[in-house]
Design a protein around this motif. Structure first.
Motif, PDB file in Angstrom:
ATOM      1  N   ALA A  90       1.128  -1.057   0.407  1.00 35.37           N
ATOM      2  CA  ALA A  90      -0.147   0.087   0.344  1.00 35.37           C
ATOM      3  C   ALA A  90       0.768   0.966  -0.476  1.00 35.37           C
ATOM      4  N   TRP A  91       1.871   0.992   0.864  1.00 35.34           N
ATOM      5  CA  TRP A  91       2.891   2.491   1.310  1.00 35.34           C
ATOM      6  C   TRP A  91       3.433   2.752  -0.834  1.00 35.34           C
ATOM      7  N   MET A  92       4.102   1.965  -1.012  1.00 34.32           N
ATOM      8  CA  MET A  92       4.409   2.159  -2.272  1.00 34.32           C
ATOM      9  C   MET A  92       3.593   2.082  -3.356  1.00 34.32           C
ATOM     10  N   LEU A  93       1.816   2.009  -3.808  1.00 31.78           N
ATOM     11  CA  LEU A  93       1.349   2.366  -4.414  1.00 31.78           C
ATOM     12  C   LEU A  93       1.126   4.280  -3.458  1.00 31.78           C
ATOM     13  N   PRO A 150      16.892  -2.113   2.208  1.00 30.78           N
ATOM     14  CA  PRO A 150      15.935  -0.940   1.556  1.00 30.78           C
ATOM     15  C   PRO A 150      16.501  -0.324   0.598  1.00 30.78           C
ATOM     16  N   VAL A 151      17.866   0.219  -0.324  1.00 25.82           N
ATOM     17  CA  VAL A 151      18.146   1.043  -1.099  1.00 25.82           C
ATOM     18  C   VAL A 151      18.218  -0.071  -2.250  1.00 25.82           C
ATOM     19  N   GLU A 152      18.282  -1.453  -2.144  1.00 24.28           N
ATOM     20  CA  GLU A 152      17.583  -2.281  -3.621  1.00 24.28           C
ATOM     21  C   GLU A 152      16.054  -2.568  -3.924  1.00 24.28           C
ATOM     22  N   VAL A 153      15.371  -2.077  -2.574  1.00 19.75           N
ATOM     23  CA  VAL A 153      13.951  -2.138  -2.352  1.00 19.75           C
ATOM     24  C   VAL A 153      13.449  -0.867  -2.878  1.00 19.75           C
ATOM     25  N   GLY A 154      14.396   0.451  -3.054  1.00 19.29           N
ATOM     26  CA  GLY A 154      13.790   1.589  -3.500  1.00 19.29           C
ATOM     27  C   GLY A 154      14.128   1.321  -5.176  1.00 19.29           C
ATOM     28  N   GLY A 155      15.320   0.632  -5.517  1.00 17.51           N
ATOM     29  CA  GLY A 155      15.675   0.617  -6.871  1.00 17.51           C
ATOM     30  C   GLY A 155      14.309  -0.265  -7.617  1.00 17.51           C
ATOM     31  N   ILE A 156      14.570  -1.032  -7.050  1.00 13.14           N
ATOM     32  CA  ILE A 156      13.199  -2.084  -7.861  1.00 13.14           C
ATOM     33  C   ILE A 156      11.914  -0.963  -7.696  1.00 13.14           C
ATOM     34  N   LEU A 157      11.087  -0.488  -6.740  1.00 16.46           N
ATOM     35  CA  LEU A 157      10.355   0.485  -7.188  1.00 16.46           C
ATOM     36  C   LEU A 157      10.777   1.487  -7.901  1.00 16.46           C
ATOM     37  N   GLY A 165       4.691   4.372 -14.335  1.00 21.98           N
ATOM     38  CA  GLY A 165       4.572   4.651 -13.087  1.00 21.98           C
ATOM     39  C   GLY A 165       3.145   5.891 -13.630  1.00 21.98           C
ATOM     40  N   ALA A 166       2.595   5.989 -14.681  1.00 17.35           N
ATOM     41  CA  ALA A 166       1.580   6.590 -14.396  1.00 17.35           C
ATOM     42  C   ALA A 166      -0.245   7.033 -14.040  1.00 17.35           C
ATOM     43  N   PRO A 167      -0.451   7.314 -13.854  1.00 15.55           N
ATOM     44  CA  PRO A 167      -2.124   6.946 -13.381  1.00 15.55           C
ATOM     45  C   PRO A 167      -2.211   5.317 -13.741  1.00 15.55           C
ATOM     46  N   GLU A 168      -3.093   6.096 -15.273  1.00 17.42           N
ATOM     47  CA  GLU A 168      -3.493   4.934 -16.227  1.00 17.42           C
ATOM     48  C   GLU A 168      -3.343   3.723 -15.733  1.00 17.42           C
ATOM     49  N   GLN A 169      -2.048   3.394 -16.123  1.00 19.76           N
ATOM     50  CA  GLN A 169      -0.666   1.673 -15.707  1.00 19.76           C
ATOM     51  C   GLN A 169      -0.991   1.571 -14.393  1.00 19.76           C
ATOM     52  N   ARG A 170      -1.796   2.198 -13.157  1.00 18.08           N
ATOM     53  CA  ARG A 170      -2.004   1.518 -11.222  1.00 18.08           C
ATOM     54  C   ARG A 170      -2.263  -0.284 -11.953  1.00 18.08           C
ATOM     55  N   PRO A 171      -3.507  -0.283 -12.121  1.00 18.48           N
ATOM     56  CA  PRO A 171      -3.470  -1.629 -12.501  1.00 18.48           C
ATOM     57  C   PRO A 171      -2.240  -2.716 -12.997  1.00 18.48           C
ATOM     58  N   GLN A 172      -1.319  -2.130 -13.675  1.00 14.39           N
ATOM     59  CA  GLN A 172      -0.033  -2.867 -13.824  1.00 14.39           C
ATOM     60  C   GLN A 172       0.910  -2.647 -12.772  1.00 14.39           C
ATOM     61  N   LEU A 173       0.863  -1.825 -12.829  1.00 15.14           N
ATOM     62  CA  LEU A 173       1.995  -1.306 -11.183  1.00 15.14           C
ATOM     63  C   LEU A 173       1.600  -1.907  -9.856  1.00 15.14           C
ATOM     64  N   ASN A 174      -0.107  -2.791  -9.634  1.00 16.56           N
ATOM     65  CA  ASN A 174      -0.136  -2.960  -7.623  1.00 16.56           C
ATOM     66  C   ASN A 174       0.317  -4.463  -8.959  1.00 16.56           C
ATOM     67  N   ARG A 175      -0.213  -4.731 -10.054  1.00 15.51           N
ATOM     68  CA  ARG A 175       0.018  -6.360 -10.170  1.00 15.51           C
ATOM     69  C   ARG A 175       1.698  -7.059 -10.406  1.00 15.51           C
TER      70      ARG A 175
END
Length: 187
Positions: A90-93, A150-157, A165-175
């Motif tokens: 949830a925080w990454m979203l 955490p740096v690795e997770v930040g890099g992944i994010l 990262g675009a708002p219309e890509q939220r379903p893809q980002l969520n998956r």
């Protein structure tokens, strides 16, 4: 990241503040703008801009320095309400939404990650600290692995935001975040 600096003369401090204010206004406009144009609008020379902010990423980070801090409280609230793995997702979203509202931040994070500089600026530092807090809570609960940096997770994010990262890509980002969080779980 802008290197630590000694106290600036009053005129240099005014120039720096004018550059930050001008850049914030320019980034908020939603239109692409060059660093040279920012310097011109701020009424300073290019050399002054580059002396304070050697790269675009440095300037973007400085503009958004104070705006990232509320996301730490969001992480605490999520941890209080959800198991750590769900709170991380949830925080990454929420971070993706935050970044999507700020022109240039996704590009800056991706560039910093690609150059090995992720985790060395005010925005990256805050992201890294929040991720460390959530990952530690997950490890303590036995829900998330304890060997994750955490740096690795930040890099992944940052990488995920570069492709979804675009708002219309939220379903893809969520998956994609489902996959990431699943990979961080203890086995």
């Amino acid at each position: 990241m802008t290197p630590p600096r000694s106290p600036l003369r009053a005129d240099a401090q005014r120039n720096r503040e004018q550059l930050i204010a001008t850049a914030a206004e320019a980034f908020a406009s939603g239109r692409a703008i060059s660093l040279d144009a920012i310097a011109k609008r701020a009424g300073v020379g290019n050399a002054t801009l580059y002396r304070h902010f050697p790269t675009r990423e440095d300037l973007v980070e400085e503009v958004y320095r104070d705006q990232i801090r509320p996301l730490r409280e969001d992480a605490r609230t999520l941890l209080a309400a959800k198991p750590p793995a769900q709170a991380l997702h949830a925080w990454m979203l929420r971070f993706a939404e935050w970044a999507g509202e700020r022109r240039g931040i996704c590009e800056a994070l991706v560039a910093m990650s690609a150059s090995g500089r992720f985790g060395t600026g005010p925005v990256c530092d805050e992201v890294q600290q929040v991720l460390a807090m959530v990952l530690e809570a997950g490890a303590t609960a036995g829900e998330l692995r304890s060997d994750i940096d955490p740096v690795e997770v930040g890099g992944i994010l940052a990488g995920l935001l570069s492709v979804a990262g675009a708002p219309e890509q939220r379903p893809q980002l969520n998956r994609m975040l489902d996959v990431v969080v699943d990979g961080l779980r203890t086995r």
